[in-house]
Design a protein around this motif. Sequence first.
Motif, PDB file in Angstrom:
ATOM      1  N   ASP A  20       0.810  -1.215  -0.086  1.00 24.06           N
ATOM      2  CA  ASP A  20       0.134  -0.042   0.023  1.00 24.06           C
ATOM      3  C   ASP A  20       1.066   1.410   0.006  1.00 24.06           C
ATOM      4  N   PHE A  56      -7.166  -5.584   3.070  1.00 26.59           N
ATOM      5  CA  PHE A  56      -7.442  -4.068   2.738  1.00 26.59           C
ATOM      6  C   PHE A  56      -8.591  -3.669   3.692  1.00 26.59           C
ATOM      7  N   THR A 163      -3.006   4.239  -2.369  1.00 30.18           N
ATOM      8  CA  THR A 163      -2.325   2.995  -3.118  1.00 30.18           C
ATOM      9  C   THR A 163      -2.776   3.164  -4.401  1.00 30.18           C
TER      10      THR A 163
END
Lengths: 272, 229
Positions: A20, A56, A163
């Motif tokens: 990320d 995530f 990201t």
Amino acid sequence: MGLVLDGRWIFRGLLAKFPDREINVLTGPNGIGKSLLLRILSGLEQPSQGGRLGRFLENPKIGLLNQSFATWQKLTVLETIRSVAHLQKISPNFDLLETFDMTKFLSFRVENLSGGTLQTLRLIMILQDHYDLLLLDEPFTYLDKKRKKILNDLLVSRSKDETLIVTHHFEDDEFVNFSHLYNWEGEEIQDKGKVSDWIQKRSNVRAIHLLPLEFKGKWKEKAMFHITQEEEVICYFENNLIPWEAVPQLSHFSFRNLLWKDMNYPIPQVLK
Amino acid sequence: MNFEQRILKQKFRDPLSLFLSVGTTPFFLIFFHSLIDRETQISFGRLALGILVFSIILLVFSAGLLFRQELDNGLHSLYRLLGINSSRILFGFYGVSLAEGFVSFGISSIFVLIFSPGELQIGINQILGVFLCISFCLFLGFWIAILTQSPLQTFFVSSSIMFLLLLFSGILFPMPKIKVFSYLPTALVHSLLLEPKSNLTHLGFLALESLTIALVVFIHFDFKRKSLL
């Protein structure tokens, strides 16, 4: 993850890990599924196998620039930016219009824009908002060098907070500041490390060899080999950068049949 | 600029489409009125009511083409990521096109009132009937846009459907002697305009047909959106 389209697997068993807050550049041959992968990552497409965004954020805000080239044809550039900003529930970002030198096109209708200007407008529409994950499908297409540089710098500055996953065909040096390079071949996405390392190697080129390549018994167009001062080799094939150590692993390359033809210069040691 | 303002701008910047939906029927009314003499004035009055319904039928075409542009705008990924749902899009277009339909019907009505005073009697039933018939034609246009694959296909299919509605509704040509055609929304609204005291069954059928097609279009559009970029 995997995806079935029209009854056949486009890809399966694919594992992709992207760090990320970096700009991750994904390269690979046409039709391998890069755009579909971005659609899956955005949540617009459901994978036939596996899941997405394993660890995530719970509910990430995702932006996606796809390769579609339409918008509202009858609206002007300014009206388009305002309309999208209204949907995004933000104020229009006029600074971005200035950054991309688009202010002179504000009163132009979208139907009258050139390919590069339309692509810039589409970029501004997406980039005027902020995201946790920003997916850009070949964002540099149709842009001139000046706008490529502007976009490059903009993406670098955004990577501090966002990201980014960017698909691209390697042709120019616009990725000079980008973070990571991934090459998708077969059923694997390989992490090729820092892009800056590759660029450095490219600037250190001692010789360039154009060589014909045999693929499944047929002669393909020439692959390009950059040989660095340190005898390292970077291969380009069909506009994709393929690090030398990856070449023998590519199942579809019949490496041992690589022929040196019409060469007037000595074959580098590493290629023998 | 909000959703509806944006659609309105698109609509106004396509003058040919705007003229087709708003200007065609007044043009027809003026044209026919200039052709007839006083002895045939009564038949003009009945013809004028048919042309009024024709102004509603034309919406199938204009709504279909307008919605086709929306389906082709390449922004549906953006819509979905921003959480803009199907009803927001559909009803945005419905609202704008409904206003266009009433403007078109209103302008045509003024011409009918001028050329053939007393022929047109508008009460609450007629307004409600026109509203429901416009709604039906708009959703029919949207559905054609969803079912077809390109603006050209939308153009041909909506033109054909318009012609069939014109042919079988009994508004300009004699209605076929098959009862089912009298339940077409355009035939029902024509009856409401011809016979101001016609019963409420007409309105009931119109409401049922409009709601059904609206529901079908919503479900189909919601499904179709998954394949739109």
